[in-house]
Scaffold this motif. Sequence first.
Motif, mmCIF file in Angstrom:
data_model
loop_
_atom_site.group_PDB
_atom_site.id
_atom_site.type_symbol
_atom_site.label_atom_id
_atom_site.label_comp_id
_atom_site.label_asym_id
_atom_site.label_seq_id
_atom_site.Cartn_x
_atom_site.Cartn_y
_atom_site.Cartn_z
ATOM 1 N N ASP A 114 0.833 -1.203 0.000
ATOM 2 C CA ASP A 114 0.000 0.000 0.000
ATOM 3 C C ASP A 114 0.870 1.256 0.000
ATOM 4 N N ASN A 115 1.940 1.216 -0.757
ATOM 5 C CA ASN A 115 2.943 2.275 -0.692
ATOM 6 C C ASN A 115 3.197 2.855 -2.081
ATOM 7 N N PRO A 116 2.611 4.022 -2.384
ATOM 8 C CA PRO A 116 2.830 4.630 -3.709
ATOM 9 C C PRO A 116 4.093 5.485 -3.775
ATOM 10 N N ASP A 117 4.965 5.393 -2.780
ATOM 11 C CA ASP A 117 6.186 6.185 -2.756
ATOM 12 C C ASP A 117 6.971 5.960 -4.052
ATOM 13 N N PRO A 118 7.231 7.017 -4.815
ATOM 14 C CA PRO A 118 7.949 6.843 -6.085
ATOM 15 C C PRO A 118 9.374 6.341 -5.903
ATOM 16 N N ASN A 119 9.900 6.437 -4.676
ATOM 17 C CA ASN A 119 11.258 5.969 -4.429
ATOM 18 C C ASN A 119 11.327 4.490 -4.059
ATOM 19 N N LEU A 142 9.043 -19.192 5.703
ATOM 20 C CA LEU A 142 8.893 -17.743 5.559
ATOM 21 C C LEU A 142 8.059 -17.194 6.707
ATOM 22 N N LEU A 143 8.548 -16.106 7.303
ATOM 23 C CA LEU A 143 7.774 -15.374 8.310
ATOM 24 C C LEU A 143 7.877 -13.889 7.996
ATOM 25 N N CYS A 144 6.725 -13.240 7.826
ATOM 26 C CA CYS A 144 6.668 -11.814 7.519
ATOM 27 C C CYS A 144 5.950 -11.090 8.659
ATOM 28 N N VAL A 145 6.538 -9.994 9.124
ATOM 29 C CA VAL A 145 5.991 -9.253 10.261
ATOM 30 C C VAL A 145 5.276 -8.002 9.754
ATOM 31 N N THR A 146 4.029 -7.820 10.186
ATOM 32 C CA THR A 146 3.250 -6.628 9.845
ATOM 33 C C THR A 146 2.521 -6.128 11.090
ATOM 34 N N ARG A 147 2.063 -4.886 11.031
ATOM 35 C CA ARG A 147 1.325 -4.330 12.162
ATOM 36 C C ARG A 147 -0.125 -4.774 12.157
ATOM 37 N N ARG A 148 -0.674 -5.049 10.981
ATOM 38 C CA ARG A 148 -2.030 -5.598 10.891
ATOM 39 C C ARG A 148 -2.013 -6.746 9.898
ATOM 40 N N ALA A 149 -3.102 -7.476 9.833
ATOM 41 C CA ALA A 149 -3.137 -8.676 9.009
ATOM 42 C C ALA A 149 -2.777 -8.353 7.561
ATOM 43 N N TYR A 150 -2.040 -9.258 6.930
ATOM 44 C CA TYR A 150 -1.539 -9.035 5.577
ATOM 45 C C TYR A 150 -2.654 -8.941 4.545
ATOM 46 N N ASP A 151 -3.745 -9.706 4.719
ATOM 47 C CA ASP A 151 -4.783 -9.841 3.696
ATOM 48 C C ASP A 151 -5.314 -8.522 3.143
ATOM 49 N N PRO A 152 -5.624 -7.511 3.985
ATOM 50 C CA PRO A 152 -6.194 -6.274 3.423
ATOM 51 C C PRO A 152 -5.206 -5.446 2.616
ATOM 52 N N TYR A 153 -3.923 -5.744 2.738
ATOM 53 C CA TYR A 153 -2.933 -4.952 2.012
ATOM 54 C C TYR A 153 -2.998 -5.239 0.515
ATOM 55 N N MET A 155 -0.602 -4.013 -3.257
ATOM 56 C CA MET A 155 0.687 -3.468 -3.670
ATOM 57 C C MET A 155 0.423 -2.432 -4.747
ATOM 58 N N LEU A 156 0.895 -1.208 -4.521
ATOM 59 C CA LEU A 156 0.699 -0.130 -5.466
ATOM 60 C C LEU A 156 1.935 0.012 -6.347
ATOM 61 N N THR A 157 1.709 0.011 -7.651
ATOM 62 C CA THR A 157 2.811 0.229 -8.573
ATOM 63 C C THR A 157 3.080 1.730 -8.671
ATOM 64 N N ARG A 158 4.151 2.092 -9.356
ATOM 65 C CA ARG A 158 4.490 3.505 -9.485
ATOM 66 C C ARG A 158 3.436 4.278 -10.269
ATOM 67 N N SER A 159 2.691 3.583 -11.119
ATOM 68 C CA SER A 159 1.637 4.247 -11.883
ATOM 69 C C SER A 159 0.373 4.439 -11.067
ATOM 70 N N GLY A 160 0.366 3.916 -9.833
ATOM 71 C CA GLY A 160 -0.818 4.030 -8.994
ATOM 72 C C GLY A 160 -1.747 2.843 -9.100
ATOM 73 N N GLU A 161 -1.401 1.867 -9.933
ATOM 74 C CA GLU A 161 -2.241 0.683 -10.089
ATOM 75 C C GLU A 161 -2.127 -0.190 -8.847
ATOM 76 N N ARG A 162 -3.262 -0.655 -8.337
ATOM 77 C CA ARG A 162 -3.283 -1.499 -7.145
ATOM 78 C C ARG A 162 -3.411 -2.955 -7.571
#
Length: 292
Positions: A114-119, A142-153, A155-162
């Motif tokens: 959920d990160n549209p940061d161009p960098n 594999l273990l990935c740590v997040t602050r909330r459940a992964y499912d609602p996240y 991935m935003l591309t640089r063009s803004g496409e989700r």
Amino acid sequence: MQPPNCGHCLRPAQTSRIAKELLEQCRPINLIGGRGQGRARLLDDLMGIDPDIFWLHADLKEHRYRFAGLLETLWDQTGLIGYPPPTLGGLVDKLTAGNRPVCLLLHHFDAILDNPDPNLDAGFDAAFLEALNALKNRGVSLLCVTRRAYDPYGMLTRSGERRGSTLVLEPEALAPLSRAEIRAELDRCLPGLDANDLDLLAASLLRHRHPLSFLGYVRRRLRDGDVAAWPFDERLSHWEDKYRVRYGGLTTADAVAPRHRISSWYRALFGCIKPLLTGPIKQLRRRLAGKD
């Protein structure tokens, strides 16, 4: 697999179970927990269980702007010679060549979602998530740590496409700390305090929103001899107030983060609609100039 030795662990029961599920079942885990609850500590505790396992650890908050840096960090932990492979799949090929178990631990995984940061490095895309999803088929945990459940996240591309992802992670909430776990940790890290002072500190940590962060703060105050002449209960109350003022309110980072996120979303959105507006704007300018 023998029962893991978790005498050093903050959450021994949960850490032992997670270790067995990672190594025996290759269960892909989404560890969910808030700041100051001991997420990083659980990762450290896992890596201290068995030195014969390839425990590869990286913080995606540190590497989100350089995908190659992530691969370099993971490669350095393997002890293998040569240069790191350019892809995650290539790294896995090197690691699975032997019979040594491999477990990948990714802290702050939500830093790339959920990160549209161009960098944000282009290497962190849907294909990267799909490569993570394929690890189970290679026998890599594999273990990935997040602050909330992964499912609602997403991935935003640089063009803004989700985009969605095929990555499958099983949720595992960080268990609340029990009084016994807190007291055992205090016995390990603060053996110089008497039993009454340890009980007071344990009670404070049990009700604190950020128990591990506050414990670190108290240890620093004790080390520095802060208000050393005061009775311990007064010192503890003083530290609780100081911590609340310093960390409990709105920090500069908290204030800047929403503005940065809104700005990033605006740039991504404008990048999508700019081509649609270019034609009408040119026509309007021509009419205003009397050329149409």
